[in-house]
Design a protein around this motif. Sequence first.
Motif, PDB file in Angstrom:
ATOM      1  N   GLY A   1      -4.926  11.566   0.614  1.00 26.29           N
ATOM      2  CA  GLY A   1      -4.100  10.450   0.931  1.00 26.29           C
ATOM      3  C   GLY A   1      -4.540   9.176   0.233  1.00 26.29           C
ATOM      4  N   SER A   2      -5.859   8.835   0.287  1.00 25.37           N
ATOM      5  CA  SER A   2      -6.295   7.565  -0.284  1.00 25.37           C
ATOM      6  C   SER A   2      -6.236   7.581  -1.805  1.00 25.37           C
ATOM      7  N   SER A   3      -6.346   8.770  -2.430  1.00 22.60           N
ATOM      8  CA  SER A   3      -6.280   8.820  -3.888  1.00 22.60           C
ATOM      9  C   SER A   3      -4.876   8.488  -4.385  1.00 22.60           C
ATOM     10  N   LEU A   4      -3.861   8.740  -3.559  1.00 22.39           N
ATOM     11  CA  LEU A   4      -2.508   8.388  -3.952  1.00 22.39           C
ATOM     12  C   LEU A   4      -2.310   6.880  -4.004  1.00 22.39           C
ATOM     13  N   LEU A   5      -3.028   6.160  -3.138  1.00 22.29           N
ATOM     14  CA  LEU A   5      -2.868   4.715  -3.083  1.00 22.29           C
ATOM     15  C   LEU A   5      -3.602   3.996  -4.208  1.00 22.29           C
ATOM     16  N   THR A   6      -4.560   4.688  -4.834  1.00 18.72           N
ATOM     17  CA  THR A   6      -5.354   4.010  -5.860  1.00 18.72           C
ATOM     18  C   THR A   6      -4.707   4.031  -7.228  1.00 18.72           C
ATOM     19  N   GLY A   7      -3.910   5.023  -7.534  1.00 14.99           N
ATOM     20  CA  GLY A   7      -3.333   5.080  -8.868  1.00 14.99           C
ATOM     21  C   GLY A   7      -1.940   5.666  -8.862  1.00 14.99           C
ATOM     22  N   PRO A   8      -1.117   5.273  -9.830  1.00 13.70           N
ATOM     23  CA  PRO A   8       0.263   5.753  -9.880  1.00 13.70           C
ATOM     24  C   PRO A   8       0.442   7.092 -10.587  1.00 13.70           C
ATOM     25  N   GLU A   9      -0.678   7.743 -11.023  1.00 12.19           N
ATOM     26  CA  GLU A   9      -0.525   8.952 -11.825  1.00 12.19           C
ATOM     27  C   GLU A   9       0.075  10.123 -11.042  1.00 12.19           C
ATOM     28  N   GLY A  10      -0.146  10.238  -9.756  1.00 12.21           N
ATOM     29  CA  GLY A  10       0.366  11.354  -8.971  1.00 12.21           C
ATOM     30  C   GLY A  10       1.653  11.024  -8.234  1.00 12.21           C
ATOM     31  N   LEU A  11       2.241   9.864  -8.462  1.00 20.60           N
ATOM     32  CA  LEU A  11       3.411   9.436  -7.708  1.00 20.60           C
ATOM     33  C   LEU A  11       4.680   9.492  -8.554  1.00 20.60           C
ATOM     34  N   MET A  12       5.780   9.800  -7.894  1.00 17.18           N
ATOM     35  CA  MET A  12       7.075   9.728  -8.570  1.00 17.18           C
ATOM     36  C   MET A  12       7.535   8.269  -8.598  1.00 17.18           C
ATOM     37  N   ALA A  13       8.592   8.002  -9.342  1.00 13.98           N
ATOM     38  CA  ALA A  13       9.069   6.629  -9.499  1.00 13.98           C
ATOM     39  C   ALA A  13       9.487   6.020  -8.156  1.00 13.98           C
ATOM     40  N   LYS A  14      10.164   6.794  -7.330  1.00 16.52           N
ATOM     41  CA  LYS A  14      10.602   6.287  -6.033  1.00 16.52           C
ATOM     42  C   LYS A  14       9.409   5.989  -5.131  1.00 16.52           C
ATOM     43  N   GLU A  15       8.413   6.855  -5.161  1.00 16.11           N
ATOM     44  CA  GLU A  15       7.211   6.640  -4.356  1.00 16.11           C
ATOM     45  C   GLU A  15       6.451   5.405  -4.826  1.00 16.11           C
ATOM     46  N   ARG A  16       6.405   5.198  -6.155  1.00 13.10           N
ATOM     47  CA  ARG A  16       5.739   3.996  -6.679  1.00 13.10           C
ATOM     48  C   ARG A  16       6.441   2.723  -6.205  1.00 13.10           C
ATOM     49  N   GLU A  17       7.776   2.761  -6.205  1.00 11.27           N
ATOM     50  CA  GLU A  17       8.553   1.599  -5.737  1.00 11.27           C
ATOM     51  C   GLU A  17       8.304   1.342  -4.254  1.00 11.27           C
ATOM     52  N   ASN A  18       8.268   2.424  -3.476  1.00  9.80           N
ATOM     53  CA  ASN A  18       7.994   2.276  -2.042  1.00  9.80           C
ATOM     54  C   ASN A  18       6.585   1.734  -1.798  1.00  9.80           C
ATOM     55  N   LEU A  19       5.629   2.198  -2.579  1.00  8.88           N
ATOM     56  CA  LEU A  19       4.253   1.716  -2.457  1.00  8.88           C
ATOM     57  C   LEU A  19       4.174   0.233  -2.812  1.00  8.88           C
ATOM     58  N   LYS A  20       4.896  -0.159  -3.850  1.00  8.58           N
ATOM     59  CA  LYS A  20       4.915  -1.564  -4.260  1.00  8.58           C
ATOM     60  C   LYS A  20       5.486  -2.443  -3.142  1.00  8.58           C
ATOM     61  N   ARG A  21       6.575  -1.989  -2.523  1.00 10.31           N
ATOM     62  CA  ARG A  21       7.174  -2.739  -1.410  1.00 10.31           C
ATOM     63  C   ARG A  21       6.228  -2.815  -0.219  1.00 10.31           C
ATOM     64  N   LEU A  22       5.533  -1.716   0.069  1.00 15.39           N
ATOM     65  CA  LEU A  22       4.586  -1.686   1.176  1.00 15.39           C
ATOM     66  C   LEU A  22       3.461  -2.705   0.972  1.00 15.39           C
ATOM     67  N   LYS A  23       2.954  -2.771  -0.246  1.00 15.27           N
ATOM     68  CA  LYS A  23       1.901  -3.731  -0.553  1.00 15.27           C
ATOM     69  C   LYS A  23       2.400  -5.170  -0.411  1.00 15.27           C
ATOM     70  N   CYS A  24       3.641  -5.421  -0.823  1.00 14.11           N
ATOM     71  CA  CYS A  24       4.220  -6.761  -0.679  1.00 14.11           C
ATOM     72  C   CYS A  24       4.402  -7.129   0.783  1.00 14.11           C
ATOM     73  N   LEU A  25       4.854  -6.172   1.581  1.00 12.02           N
ATOM     74  CA  LEU A  25       5.047  -6.440   3.006  1.00 12.02           C
ATOM     75  C   LEU A  25       3.729  -6.689   3.721  1.00 12.02           C
ATOM     76  N   ARG A  26       2.676  -6.062   3.258  1.00  9.01           N
ATOM     77  CA  ARG A  26       1.364  -6.245   3.876  1.00  9.01           C
ATOM     78  C   ARG A  26       0.893  -7.701   3.727  1.00  9.01           C
ATOM     79  N   ARG A  27       1.265  -8.331   2.617  1.00  2.86           N
ATOM     80  CA  ARG A  27       0.859  -9.706   2.358  1.00  2.86           C
ATOM     81  C   ARG A  27       1.907 -10.721   2.789  1.00  2.86           C
ATOM     82  N   TYR A  28       2.987 -10.279   3.387  1.00  2.89           N
ATOM     83  CA  TYR A  28       4.097 -11.169   3.747  1.00  2.89           C
ATOM     84  C   TYR A  28       3.613 -12.287   4.657  1.00  2.89           C
ATOM     85  N   ARG A  29       3.920 -13.511   4.291  1.00  3.42           N
ATOM     86  CA  ARG A  29       3.580 -14.741   5.030  1.00  3.42           C
ATOM     87  C   ARG A  29       2.080 -15.015   5.127  1.00  3.42           C
ATOM     88  N   GLN A  30       1.285 -14.372   4.349  1.00  3.16           N
ATOM     89  CA  GLN A  30      -0.139 -14.689   4.315  1.00  3.16           C
ATOM     90  C   GLN A  30      -0.432 -15.457   3.046  1.00  3.16           C
TER      91      GLN A  30
END
Length: 90
Positions: A1-30
Amino acid sequence: GSSLLTGPEGLMAKERENLKRLKCLRRYRQRYGVEALLHQQLKERRMLATEGAAQQAHTTRSSQRCLAFVDDIRCSNQSLPMTRHCLTRI
């Protein structure tokens, strides 16, 4: 699980986009860095300004007395807000 979050090599394009959104939401209003420092300074200035204004308003309201004189004696009634005289003198 954690290796998927460290690099985009094992992710599909849709998963990369979802990961990018998740990271943005984590920092929302901070705020980070300079923005966080400036925000903290602004909050402190606002607190000082509102405390000073509230204290000043309290002292001026409590000391506002009617400015009218009757037989060389000053009226002891409190003046109406935004005026210089009490209800009796107006």
